[in-house]
Scaffold this motif. Sequence first.
Motif: not given
Length: 374
Positions: A156-183
């Motif tokens: 679910a996290i990658p699908k949500l991230l794809a919809l967001l404007e992340l430029k210049g932001c710091i994204v924080t996720i707990d251990a569940m989302g600590c994945q190389r593809t997500i980073a």
Amino acid sequence: MLPTDCSLIKHFSNVTDPRIERKKLHQLMDIIVLTVCASLSGAEGWEAIEEFGHNKLDWLRQFVPLKNGIPSHDCLAYVISRLSPKEFQRCFIDWVNAIREVIPDEVIAIDGKTARRSHDRKRGQNPLHMVSAWGCANGLVLGQEATEEKSNEITAIPKLLALLELKGCIVTIDAMGCQRTIAEQIVDQGGDYCLGLKGNQGELHEAVEDFFNTAKQANFNHVEYAYHEEIDNDHGRLEIRRYWITEELCTLPKTELWKELRSIGFVERECHIGDKVTIEQRCFINSIKADAQLFARAVRHHWGIENQLHWRLDVVFREDDNRIRKGNAAAIMTTIRHICVNLFQQEESKLSMKKKRLKAAWNDRYRAKLLLGK
């Protein structure tokens, strides 16, 4: 005649009506505006939403025509449960982007929450688990992605991230989302990451933990690092938070697999309540530089999603007690509660959200101010 300056109505007018034309007694925007306004005012079920509508019909007609009066609770349930969560989510994100202020280095906290009573054993339906993005500086829900189980957060996290404007932001996720593809995805979308480490990244977690424990024992001799400390002492509870961050990565395995990995961090929370002392330690990997205050802000704001969003959904909106569950209704109503949170957050009075919701129930002018975002 719809108010031309109502951003919410303008953006959600693009939602597709699931009904065939000849069966429409009530317009879709009538139903959406009624449901949002009733939810702002304390209604938590279909019958309560209908009753709110009957009591506020004249007021509601300032915003939507309601030519055939108030829809029945059965009509409300039927229509809301058949809306597309994906489309409703896109309208939500378009609306948020229209009202959101772009703030450099804004922390976007990603975390999941289960609506516990949205399950349906007879139909074999699991409780709805919603992964949400919280913009900490704006104090707004930025988006959400529904899944039936917490274990599905990784998809679910990658699908949500794809919809967001992340430029210049710091994204924080707990251990569940600590994945190389997500980073990698966060970096590719122009953001930085601060990811919690636990057993799902066992080798890396061990290496980071060992590095900081060894460095602390040696008083960080020959190690370049940054340190920050915060102390809170309220209501008989003393909490000391210590943050270490370094760009020394030579003892870590396979760092090249993590895109733009620049630093590792360590947090220690020491809590004193009476004679009881507890210590919690956590490890992080980051793409940010070794700036301890920036690291502390990212970690602290991620913890804040529990109080700023999840706690309010449970305590103010009683989300865990809500039994709305048929079709897509649970996902749509969760997004509507997120709309309400954002409307309350935009209103600048110092009242608690619980008091704002009471005021919305009692005061027509205040409710109109919320709906119009003024």
